[in-house]
Design a protein around this motif. Structure first.
Motif, short mmCIF file in Angstrom:
data_model
loop_
_atom_site.label_atom_id
_atom_site.label_comp_id
_atom_site.label_asym_id
_atom_site.label_seq_id
_atom_site.Cartn_x
_atom_site.Cartn_y
_atom_site.Cartn_z
N ARG A 172 -2.66 -8.53 3.62
CA ARG A 172 -2.86 -7.44 2.67
C ARG A 172 -4.16 -6.71 2.98
O ARG A 172 -5.08 -7.29 3.55
CB ARG A 172 -2.89 -7.96 1.24
N TRP A 228 -6.02 -6.08 -3.62
CA TRP A 228 -5.33 -6.29 -2.34
C TRP A 228 -3.95 -5.67 -2.45
O TRP A 228 -3.28 -5.82 -3.47
CB TRP A 228 -5.19 -7.78 -2.05
N ALA A 231 -0.14 -5.07 -0.27
CA ALA A 231 0.70 -5.26 0.91
C ALA A 231 0.76 -3.93 1.67
O ALA A 231 0.79 -2.86 1.04
CB ALA A 231 2.11 -5.70 0.50
#
Length: 169
Positions: free
Chosen positions: A34, A125, A127
């Motif tokens: 991430r 964070w 993806a």
């Protein structure tokens, strides 16, 4: 972004003229792949973590410091992704600046992602396939950080031969 003291000192003498300034931009990945982003307090947009090196500070040192200061994440620099001069910007107070950014791929090694100073409204964070709205330059920098390619920089035009130079000189 808070204006560093040394730039405030320059501005006190130089006024609003265009300043060419160094910048570091970090594409920070965690162990799950991430990317770390902050929701900037100055413009309300999601962005890569970035900052300005202090006088005498190496770019990697500035990167590690800025990541910790802004997000509470401890990171190491893995490689230079690109070197890029951005278009000039004009701030609300009339200051003009143009940044030459050194983009660095970094890896988180500790800490907890959180708002750690007044430069961010949120820190998270994400993806890589589920990013919040980001500008094309930030997306390109993330893609470049994921690629196993040499450092990118804008190529220079070939020099114009000097008509006065001797052949083979």
């Amino acid at each position: 972004m808070a204006t560093p003291k040394f730039i405030q000192d320059i501005r006190a003498k130089a006024g609003h003229i265009l300043l060419l300034l160094p910048g570091v931009v970090m594409v920070v990945f965690d162990g799950q792949g991430r990317v770390l982003l902050n929701l900037r307090s100055d413009n309300g947009k999601w962005a890569l973590i970035s900052g300005i090196p202090d006088p005498g500070e190496q770019p990697a040192e500035a990167a590690v410091r800025e990541i910790m200061e802004e997000t509470g994440v401890s990171a190491v620099v893995e490689r230079v992704v690109s070197v890029f001069t951005n278009e000039p910007v004009e701030y609300g107070n009339g200051d003009l600046a143009q940044y030459t950014d050194i983009v660095l791929r970094c890896r988180a090694v500790g800490g907890e992602a959180r708002v750690n100073d007044d430069e961010s409204l949120d820190v998270r964070w994400f993806a890589v396939d589920d990013l919040p709205p980001l500008g094309p330059i930030a997306r390109e920098r993330i893609a470049m950080a994921l690629a196993d390619e040499p450092t990118w920089f804008a190529p220079a035009a070939p020099p114009v031969p000097d008509a006065q130079a001797a052949p083979g000189a």
